[in-house]
Scaffold this motif. Structure first.
Motif, short mmCIF file in Angstrom:
data_model
loop_
_atom_site.label_atom_id
_atom_site.label_comp_id
_atom_site.label_asym_id
_atom_site.label_seq_id
_atom_site.Cartn_x
_atom_site.Cartn_y
_atom_site.Cartn_z
N VAL A 1 1.25 -1.58 0.22
CA VAL A 1 0.04 0.42 0.17
C VAL A 1 1.00 1.11 -0.29
N SER A 2 1.17 0.91 1.22
CA SER A 2 2.67 2.13 0.50
C SER A 2 3.83 2.52 -0.34
N ALA A 3 3.49 2.15 -1.07
CA ALA A 3 3.97 1.93 -2.28
C ALA A 3 3.11 2.07 -3.47
N ALA A 4 1.98 1.53 -3.55
CA ALA A 4 1.32 2.13 -4.27
C ALA A 4 0.40 4.03 -4.21
N TYR A 5 0.72 4.55 -3.04
CA TYR A 5 0.42 5.63 -3.00
C TYR A 5 1.63 6.23 -3.06
N ASP A 6 2.91 5.35 -3.58
CA ASP A 6 4.35 6.43 -3.31
C ASP A 6 5.10 7.01 -2.14
N GLY A 7 4.96 6.76 -1.48
CA GLY A 7 5.39 6.67 0.53
C GLY A 7 4.70 8.02 0.07
N ASP A 8 3.56 8.54 -0.36
CA ASP A 8 2.71 10.11 -0.26
C ASP A 8 2.60 9.97 1.22
N LEU A 9 1.22 8.56 1.22
CA LEU A 9 0.53 9.08 2.32
C LEU A 9 1.13 8.23 3.34
N GLN A 10 1.07 8.96 5.07
CA GLN A 10 2.06 8.26 6.04
C GLN A 10 0.89 9.45 6.57
#
Length: 134
Positions: free
Chosen positions: A82-91
């Protein structure tokens, strides 16, 4: 199933679904998406497992899958995907996951090192009324 707040979106589900274990034999499984939403509901609210709403399936199923998938490392794979799918933008880190006790907010820490004796303290034996040995 209608989309509720904080439940998996179709995009997130499309990323997560291939990562889940497949059990083709035995009793048919409860829908994985419903169970995942139930697990997320429980983790988000901090409620006991038994309080998971019925719309997410049996609470024991949610608990058993959570524990079983933790042992298999599936949660790590889900998080990474999921982190990769959001390119690490979503935290997200909010006050529900990190709490400080109200009395700990203004605490002054003691200085490190050996403490100095008070000014009135005299280590000489005569100051204590002790006679020196003859």
């Amino acid at each position: 199933m209608s989309q509720r707040r904080y439940e998996l979106t179709d995009f997130e589900w499309s990323v997560i679904e291939p990562l889940l274990p497949n059990k083709p034999r035995g009793v048919p499984r409860v829908d994985d998406r419903k169970v995942l939403n139930g697990i997320y509901w429980r983790l988000r609210t901090g409620s006991p497992w038994a309080d998971i709403p019925e719309r997410y399936g049996p609470a024991t199923t949610c608990y058993n899958r959570f524990v079983r998938w933790r042992k298999l490392g599936i949660w790590d794979r889900i998080f990474e995907a999921v982190s990769a799918a959001y390119d690490g933008d979503l935290q997200s880190v909010d006050s529900s996951s990190i709490k400080v006790h109200q009395h700990a907010s203004n605490v002054r820490r003691p200085k490190r090192g050996t403490p100095k004796p008070p000014a009135w303290h005299d280590p000489a034996p005569s100051a204590w009324g002790v006679r020196e040995a003859d």
